[in-house]
Design a protein around this motif. Structure first.
Motif, PDB file in Angstrom:
ATOM      1  N   LYS A  12      10.003   5.809   6.852  1.00  0.00           N
ATOM      2  CA  LYS A  12      10.970   4.902   6.582  1.00  0.00           C
ATOM      3  C   LYS A  12      11.235   3.504   6.412  1.00  0.00           C
ATOM      4  N   TYR A  13      12.025   2.831   6.113  1.00  0.00           N
ATOM      5  CA  TYR A  13      12.440   1.666   6.477  1.00  0.00           C
ATOM      6  C   TYR A  13      13.694   1.455   6.336  1.00  0.00           C
ATOM      7  N   GLY A  14      14.523   1.640   6.920  1.00  0.00           N
ATOM      8  CA  GLY A  14      15.899   1.895   6.597  1.00  0.00           C
ATOM      9  C   GLY A  14      16.370   3.604   6.096  1.00  0.00           C
ATOM     10  N   ASN A  17      12.160   5.510   1.708  1.00  0.00           N
ATOM     11  CA  ASN A  17      11.372   5.849   2.229  1.00  0.00           C
ATOM     12  C   ASN A  17      10.075   6.171   1.423  1.00  0.00           C
ATOM     13  N   VAL A  18       9.190   5.258   2.511  1.00  0.00           N
ATOM     14  CA  VAL A  18       7.870   4.337   1.602  1.00  0.00           C
ATOM     15  C   VAL A  18       6.775   5.083   1.968  1.00  0.00           C
ATOM     16  N   LEU A  19       6.475   5.663   2.651  1.00  0.00           N
ATOM     17  CA  LEU A  19       5.655   7.431   2.677  1.00  0.00           C
ATOM     18  C   LEU A  19       6.477   8.971   2.988  1.00  0.00           C
ATOM     19  N   GLY A  36      -3.826   2.116  -7.026  1.00  0.00           N
ATOM     20  CA  GLY A  36      -2.106   2.436  -6.999  1.00  0.00           C
ATOM     21  C   GLY A  36      -1.687   1.040  -7.602  1.00  0.00           C
ATOM     22  N   PRO A  37      -0.432   1.412  -7.895  1.00  0.00           N
ATOM     23  CA  PRO A  37       0.426   0.191  -8.522  1.00  0.00           C
ATOM     24  C   PRO A  37       1.024  -0.585  -6.920  1.00  0.00           C
ATOM     25  N   SER A  38       1.401  -1.990  -6.534  1.00  0.00           N
ATOM     26  CA  SER A  38       1.885  -2.582  -5.548  1.00  0.00           C
ATOM     27  C   SER A  38       2.797  -1.935  -5.532  1.00  0.00           C
ATOM     28  N   GLY A  39       3.860  -1.609  -4.245  1.00  0.00           N
ATOM     29  CA  GLY A  39       4.681  -1.092  -3.614  1.00  0.00           C
ATOM     30  C   GLY A  39       4.841   0.642  -3.567  1.00  0.00           C
ATOM     31  N   ALA A  40       2.919   0.939  -3.582  1.00  0.00           N
ATOM     32  CA  ALA A  40       3.454   2.151  -3.658  1.00  0.00           C
ATOM     33  C   ALA A  40       3.128   2.980  -2.285  1.00  0.00           C
ATOM     34  N   GLY A  41       3.421   1.897  -1.072  1.00  0.00           N
ATOM     35  CA  GLY A  41       3.036   1.641   0.183  1.00  0.00           C
ATOM     36  C   GLY A  41       1.948   1.798   0.568  1.00  0.00           C
ATOM     37  N   LYS A  42       0.740   1.579  -0.185  1.00  0.00           N
ATOM     38  CA  LYS A  42      -0.658   2.087   0.573  1.00  0.00           C
ATOM     39  C   LYS A  42      -1.208   0.500   1.428  1.00  0.00           C
ATOM     40  N   SER A  43      -0.535  -0.320   1.838  1.00  0.00           N
ATOM     41  CA  SER A  43      -0.747  -1.228   2.713  1.00  0.00           C
ATOM     42  C   SER A  43       0.828  -1.116   4.068  1.00  0.00           C
ATOM     43  N   THR A  44       1.539  -0.371   3.896  1.00  0.00           N
ATOM     44  CA  THR A  44       2.416   0.730   5.070  1.00  0.00           C
ATOM     45  C   THR A  44       1.418   1.161   5.218  1.00  0.00           C
ATOM     46  N   PHE A  45       0.655   2.601   4.703  1.00  0.00           N
ATOM     47  CA  PHE A  45      -0.308   3.659   5.023  1.00  0.00           C
ATOM     48  C   PHE A  45      -1.173   3.345   5.817  1.00  0.00           C
TER      49      PHE A  45
HETATM   50  P1  ADP Z   1       1.618  -2.085  -1.522  1.00  0.00           P
HETATM   51  O1  ADP Z   1       0.790  -2.150  -0.449  1.00  0.00           O
HETATM   52  O2  ADP Z   1       1.058  -0.701  -2.190  1.00  0.00           O
HETATM   53  O3  ADP Z   1       2.106  -2.723  -2.959  1.00  0.00           O
HETATM   54  P2  ADP Z   1       3.626  -1.673   0.204  1.00  0.00           P
HETATM   55  O4  ADP Z   1       3.125  -0.943   1.822  1.00  0.00           O
HETATM   56  O5  ADP Z   1       3.520  -2.901   0.892  1.00  0.00           O
HETATM   57  O6  ADP Z   1       2.766  -1.399  -0.677  1.00  0.00           O
HETATM   58  O7  ADP Z   1       5.404  -1.458  -0.246  1.00  0.00           O
HETATM   59  C1  ADP Z   1       5.450  -0.619   0.161  1.00  0.00           C
HETATM   60  C2  ADP Z   1       7.067  -0.594   0.108  1.00  0.00           C
HETATM   61  O8  ADP Z   1       8.142  -0.734   0.953  1.00  0.00           O
HETATM   62  C3  ADP Z   1       8.051  -1.809  -1.019  1.00  0.00           C
HETATM   63  O9  ADP Z   1       8.754  -1.183  -1.549  1.00  0.00           O
HETATM   64  C4  ADP Z   1       7.761  -2.634   0.308  1.00  0.00           C
HETATM   65  O10 ADP Z   1       8.958  -3.317  -0.463  1.00  0.00           O
HETATM   66  C5  ADP Z   1       8.514  -1.966   1.217  1.00  0.00           C
HETATM   67  N1  ADP Z   1       8.382  -2.494   3.005  1.00  0.00           N
HETATM   68  C6  ADP Z   1       7.067  -2.559   2.297  1.00  0.00           C
HETATM   69  N2  ADP Z   1       6.996  -3.226   4.486  1.00  0.00           N
HETATM   70  C7  ADP Z   1       8.302  -3.391   4.353  1.00  0.00           C
HETATM   71  C8  ADP Z   1       9.565  -3.284   5.599  1.00  0.00           C
HETATM   72  N3  ADP Z   1       8.932  -3.988   6.518  1.00  0.00           N
HETATM   73  N4  ADP Z   1      10.364  -3.595   5.583  1.00  0.00           N
HETATM   74  C9  ADP Z   1      11.185  -2.921   4.662  1.00  0.00           C
HETATM   75  N5  ADP Z   1      10.225  -2.751   3.742  1.00  0.00           N
HETATM   76  C10 ADP Z   1       9.328  -3.046   3.352  1.00  0.00           C
END
Ligand code: ADP
Ligand code: ADP
Length: 230
Positions: A12-14, A17-19, A36-45
């Motif tokens: 979670k960011y605040g 819920n990203v993952l 998967g689409p942009s914003g899916a959470g791939k990079s965060t994962f």
């Molecule tokens: P993807 O790689 O699939 O495009 P990301 O993992 O980059 O997705 O981002 C997933 C979601 O998390 C997006 O809505 C993004 O705005 C949000 N997000 C990513 N990093 C942060 C952060 N440091 N603070 C707040 N929100 C974030």
């Protein structure tokens, strides 16, 4: 036992819920492509897998050990074993290509300069860039820089490589040479988790494709299962 097991992973960011409850395993030698689409959470994962982001809850097991409980020493050992390649290369601009590859082996593994250089040149051979050993990153094309970044990750002799959109920052004509190097790594048996928009690569190289959307792995299957749906 899988090399990586992800259990109830949440980030979670605040209040966002990203993952959301990710449960997957990576077996040794597998190539996983995360699409998967942009914003899916791939990079965060992917960043959670290297603890560049701290999961909010859940576990990531590396060979059965929960990495979220590692202390600093264990974490740096883990990062030697699980290397990462970034979209923007992250090479050290004030070091030559060879020096970029030698830094971690010298600092972390206490290799001598001579040994580190020898290994660096062999790795540069492997990515077709031996003749660039004494150039600086700014003198290289994007595709060459990314191949150096891959060689640098290999210099620590990792067991897993994580790739975060490794070709997204490249001009189209450079994409192929980087994917070729990754394909060869895959064929050599490297365990890889690759976040990518390159569906051709995913079809050809992946053992499993994970389709992520809205913070979940919505589909996990072979490329055939994921791409050839009726
Ligand atoms: P993807 O790689 O699939 O495009 P990301 O993992 O980059 O997705 O981002 C997933 C979601 O998390 C997006 O809505 C993004 O705005 C949000 N997000 C990513 N990093 C942060 C952060 N440091 N603070 C707040 N929100 C974030
Ligand atoms: P879902 O989450 O869609 O219910 P799973 O993630 O459990 O499905 O995966 C479906 C099948 O694929 C299961 O039989 C599971 O054991 C297998 N599986 C999951 N991840 C992998 C993997 N990385 N390699 C091989 N098989 C896998």
């Amino acid at each position: 036992q899988p090399i990586l097991a992800i259990q109830h992973l949440e980030k979670k960011y605040g209040t966002t819920n990203v993952l959301k409850d990710i449960n997957e395993v990576v077996a040794e030698g597998q190539v996983i492509c995360v699409i998967g689409p942009s914003g899916a959470g791939k990079s965060t994962f992917l960043r959670c897998l290297n603890l560049l982001e701290q999961p909010t809850s859940g576990e990531i097991l590396y060979k059965g050990e929960n990495i979220t409980r590692f202390d600093r020493t264990q974490l740096s050992q883990y990062r030697e074993k699980v290397g990462m390649v970034f979209q923007n290369f992250n090479l050290f601009p004030n070091m030559t290509v060879a020096q970029n590859l030698m830094l971690a082996p010298q600092r972390v593994k206490k290799e001598s300069e001579g040994d580190a250089r020898k290994s660096a040149l062999l790795l540069l051979d492997r990515v077709g860039l031996r003749k660039m050993a004494d150039r600086y990153p700014e003198q290289l094309s994007g595709g060459q820089k990314q191949r150096v970044a891959i060689a640098r990750a290999l210099a620590m002799n990792p067991e897993v490589l994580l790739f975060d959109e490794p070709t997204s920052a490249l001009d189209p004509e450079m994409v192929g040479e980087v994917l070729q190097v990754m394909q060869e790594l895959a064929e050599d048996g490297m365990t890889m988790v690759v976040v990518t928009h390159e569906m051709g690569f995913a079809k050809k190289a992946a053992d499993r494709v994970w389709f992520m959307a809205d913070g979940y792995v919505q589909e996990n299957g072979t490329p055939q299962q994921v791409f050839d749906q009726p």
